[in-house]
Design an enzyme around this catalytic site. Structure first.
Site, PDB file in Angstrom:
ATOM      1  N   HIS A  53     -32.134  61.674 -70.083  1.00  0.00           N
ATOM      2  CA  HIS A  53     -31.620  61.094 -68.811  1.00  0.00           C
ATOM      3  C   HIS A  53     -29.937  60.782 -69.760  1.00  0.00           C
ATOM      4  O   HIS A  53     -30.336  59.964 -71.026  1.00  0.00           O
ATOM      5  CB  HIS A  53     -31.689  59.797 -69.184  1.00  0.00           C
ATOM      6  CG  HIS A  53     -33.367  60.443 -68.216  1.00  0.00           C
ATOM      7  ND1 HIS A  53     -33.425  59.920 -66.908  1.00  0.00           N
ATOM      8  CD2 HIS A  53     -34.427  60.873 -68.110  1.00  0.00           C
ATOM      9  CE1 HIS A  53     -34.911  59.922 -66.289  1.00  0.00           C
ATOM     10  NE2 HIS A  53     -35.686  60.811 -67.002  1.00  0.00           N
TER      11      HIS A  53
ATOM     12  N   CYS B  53     -29.827  59.592 -62.103  1.00  0.00           N
ATOM     13  CA  CYS B  53     -30.124  58.321 -61.961  1.00  0.00           C
ATOM     14  C   CYS B  53     -30.283  57.001 -61.083  1.00  0.00           C
ATOM     15  O   CYS B  53     -28.618  57.205 -60.912  1.00  0.00           O
ATOM     16  CB  CYS B  53     -30.729  57.502 -63.411  1.00  0.00           C
ATOM     17  SG  CYS B  53     -30.000  57.003 -64.188  1.00  0.00           S
ATOM     18  N   GLU B  54     -31.216  56.709 -60.708  1.00  0.00           N
ATOM     19  CA  GLU B  54     -31.109  55.938 -59.444  1.00  0.00           C
ATOM     20  C   GLU B  54     -30.725  54.626 -59.855  1.00  0.00           C
ATOM     21  O   GLU B  54     -29.631  53.815 -59.516  1.00  0.00           O
ATOM     22  CB  GLU B  54     -31.406  55.218 -58.153  1.00  0.00           C
ATOM     23  CG  GLU B  54     -33.000  54.834 -58.730  1.00  0.00           C
ATOM     24  CD  GLU B  54     -33.864  54.565 -57.442  1.00  0.00           C
ATOM     25  OE1 GLU B  54     -34.247  55.805 -56.623  1.00  0.00           O
ATOM     26  OE2 GLU B  54     -34.812  53.152 -57.762  1.00  0.00           O
ATOM     27  N   HIS B  55     -30.510  54.667 -60.924  1.00  0.00           N
ATOM     28  CA  HIS B  55     -30.492  52.937 -61.541  1.00  0.00           C
ATOM     29  C   HIS B  55     -28.589  53.679 -62.704  1.00  0.00           C
ATOM     30  O   HIS B  55     -28.279  51.779 -62.337  1.00  0.00           O
ATOM     31  CB  HIS B  55     -31.130  52.825 -62.529  1.00  0.00           C
ATOM     32  CG  HIS B  55     -32.132  52.632 -62.264  1.00  0.00           C
ATOM     33  ND1 HIS B  55     -33.729  53.319 -62.699  1.00  0.00           N
ATOM     34  CD2 HIS B  55     -32.887  51.650 -61.635  1.00  0.00           C
ATOM     35  CE1 HIS B  55     -34.897  53.257 -62.536  1.00  0.00           C
ATOM     36  NE2 HIS B  55     -34.544  51.946 -61.654  1.00  0.00           N
ATOM     37  N   HIS B  56     -28.116  53.593 -62.337  1.00  0.00           N
ATOM     38  CA  HIS B  56     -26.864  54.394 -63.467  1.00  0.00           C
ATOM     39  C   HIS B  56     -25.984  55.423 -62.641  1.00  0.00           C
ATOM     40  O   HIS B  56     -24.419  54.978 -63.156  1.00  0.00           O
ATOM     41  CB  HIS B  56     -26.654  54.853 -64.359  1.00  0.00           C
ATOM     42  CG  HIS B  56     -27.539  53.656 -65.670  1.00  0.00           C
ATOM     43  ND1 HIS B  56     -28.862  53.794 -65.651  1.00  0.00           N
ATOM     44  CD2 HIS B  56     -27.723  51.988 -65.992  1.00  0.00           C
ATOM     45  CE1 HIS B  56     -29.787  52.901 -66.253  1.00  0.00           C
ATOM     46  NE2 HIS B  56     -28.591  51.572 -66.360  1.00  0.00           N
TER      47      HIS B  56
ATOM     48  N   CYS C   5     -28.449  57.974 -68.967  1.00  0.00           N
ATOM     49  CA  CYS C   5     -27.971  57.175 -69.468  1.00  0.00           C
ATOM     50  C   CYS C   5     -28.875  56.527 -70.330  1.00  0.00           C
ATOM     51  O   CYS C   5     -28.798  55.309 -70.481  1.00  0.00           O
ATOM     52  CB  CYS C   5     -28.265  56.368 -67.943  1.00  0.00           C
ATOM     53  SG  CYS C   5     -30.096  56.425 -68.105  1.00  0.00           S
TER      54      CYS C   5
ATOM     55  N   GLN D 145     -37.613  59.982 -62.118  1.00  0.00           N
ATOM     56  CA  GLN D 145     -37.807  60.795 -62.743  1.00  0.00           C
ATOM     57  C   GLN D 145     -39.616  61.072 -62.281  1.00  0.00           C
ATOM     58  O   GLN D 145     -40.044  61.863 -61.917  1.00  0.00           O
ATOM     59  CB  GLN D 145     -37.871  61.336 -63.962  1.00  0.00           C
ATOM     60  CG  GLN D 145     -38.490  63.467 -64.562  1.00  0.00           C
ATOM     61  CD  GLN D 145     -37.780  63.040 -66.072  1.00  0.00           C
ATOM     62  OE1 GLN D 145     -37.117  62.640 -66.556  1.00  0.00           O
ATOM     63  NE2 GLN D 145     -38.990  63.570 -66.382  1.00  0.00           N
TER      64      GLN D 145
HETATM   65 ZN    ZN Z   1     -30.496  55.138 -65.280  1.00  0.00          ZN
END
Ligand code: ZN
Length: 371
Positions: A333, A264-267, A335, A305
């Site tokens: 996920h 995931c690009e956020h975490h 995260c 995703q």
């Molecule tokens: Zn994430």
């Protein structure tokens, strides 16, 4: 990627500034370039600067055997770009010390003596260029003189070119992503990223010098390159030659249970699950195993995703131009599972429908039946 239907090239690499950093970084950037497929890398050789005067720092040189679909000019531009990334400034003085020098030594059997100077004239006269080339491709034949690289190097005075015994650059044949290929040699892979991981370990309160962590920056750099290898791969490479004419094929083709692993690009934490890819052919079909590789191409990047699902659908649309495409992904996920709300059992389903799967309720219903 299949080397056979692409052009084989030899690239010479040199540096005389911060050499133990810039040489491995250059090889890594070549390996991660999506237009290049690095097959083998020579040993590293050290030699005095030729034009820089007695006070100029000695050079490290190497040569890379690769395949590419790029034209010579495009390849040269790509090499210039990598030079710029590594801080090369091409100034007035051609003999000034440089962070990195990347030259096309040979481009298949092309002879272009005007603009691009291919083969590089240095391959015949300069020991620091000829020796690494002979090391990586001894049997390569010069298109004008018909000598092999080995014969050329043997005829030169190579007494000032020495192997650097403790710097080993990774090539594909040495299994780039294997952690343990050769533990007793000093292996240098990605100095800049390894320095970041080293700092990361300190930031979380660890001791990067303790036994168990000594090779961790190296392993993280390699694992990261693998997990994000989608950036270094193109759709053309993946699909390469696996599209077939199938006139009259008009039934839904569905590949289910394709495992995917993404980040995931956020975490920058993993998400993973299964994908189903379906299409309604319009006289063209694709090898079934290629579906999994198309999914990997986009999964091995930083993603969300929803976008991953859309990119896979768009790619199938682009390569087959079918009546319709449908992609459904079901992912878990880390995260969400490891932190925050800790909904450990939850999964996320995303879908992308194109063409008849979007416009025609009957086709969509047929797909849902199959799923
Ligand atoms: Zn994430």
């Amino acid at each position: 990627m299949t080397p056979d239907n692409r052009t084989q090239v030899l690239i010479s690499v040199g540096t005389n500034l911060d050499r133990r950093k810039h040489l491995p970084e250059a090889i890594r950037l070549l390996r991660r370039n999506r237009f290049l497929d690095v097959n083998e890398v020579s040993r590293v050789f050290e030699s005095p600067s030729v034009g820089g005067g007695a006070s100029a720092p000695d050079f490290y040189n190497a040569a890379v055997h690769a395949c590419t679909g790029l034209e010579p000019k495009e390849l040269r531009d790509e090499l210039r770009h990598i030079e710029a990334v590594l801080g090369r400034v091409r100034g007035e003085d051609p003999d000034a010390p440089r962070t990195i020098d990347l030259d096309i030594a040979y481009y298949d059997d092309l002879v272009d003596t005007d603009g691009l100077r291919i083969p590089d004239p240095d391959v015949l006269t300069a020991p620091h260029v000829a020796v690494p080339i002979a090391d990586v491709a001894a049997e390569w034949v010069h298109p004008e003189t018909s000598q092999t690289a080995y014969e050329i190097a043997s005829a030169l005075d190579t007494t000032r070119v020495r192997v650097v015994p403790d710097l080993h650059l990774m090539s594909r044949k040495r299994s780039s992503f294997d952690d343990n290929w050769d533990d007793d040699r000093l292996e240098v892979y990605a100095p800049r990223m390894e320095a970041l991981v080293h700092q990361h370990l300190i930031e979380i309160g660890e001791d990067p010098e303790r036994e168990g962590l000594l090779r961790t920056p190296l392993r993280v750099a390699k694992a990261t390159d693998y997990i994000t290898s989608g950036y270094a791969t193109s759709l053309e490479d993946v699909v390469n030659n696996a599209i077939f004419d199938a006139e009259g094929a008009d039934e839904i083709v569905l590949v289910k249970d394709i495992e995917f692993y993404s980040m995931c690009e956020h975490h920058m934490l993993p998400f993973f699950g299964k994908a189903a890819v379906a299409y309604l052919p319009d006289d063209k079909i694709i090898g079934l195993s290629k579906m999994a590789r198309i999914v990997d191409l986009y999964a091995r990047r930083l993603q969300v995703q929803e976008r991953l699902t859309n990119q896979v659908a768009r790619a199938v649309q682009d390569v087959l131009n079918p009546h319709g495409v449908a992609v459904v992904m079901d992912g878990r996920h880390l995260c969400m599972m490891m932190r925050g709300v800790q909904k450990q059992e939850s999964s996320t389903v995303t879908s992308a429908m194109l063409g008849t799967f979007k416009s025609d309720a009957r086709t969509r219903a047929e797909l849902l039946d199959l799923l």
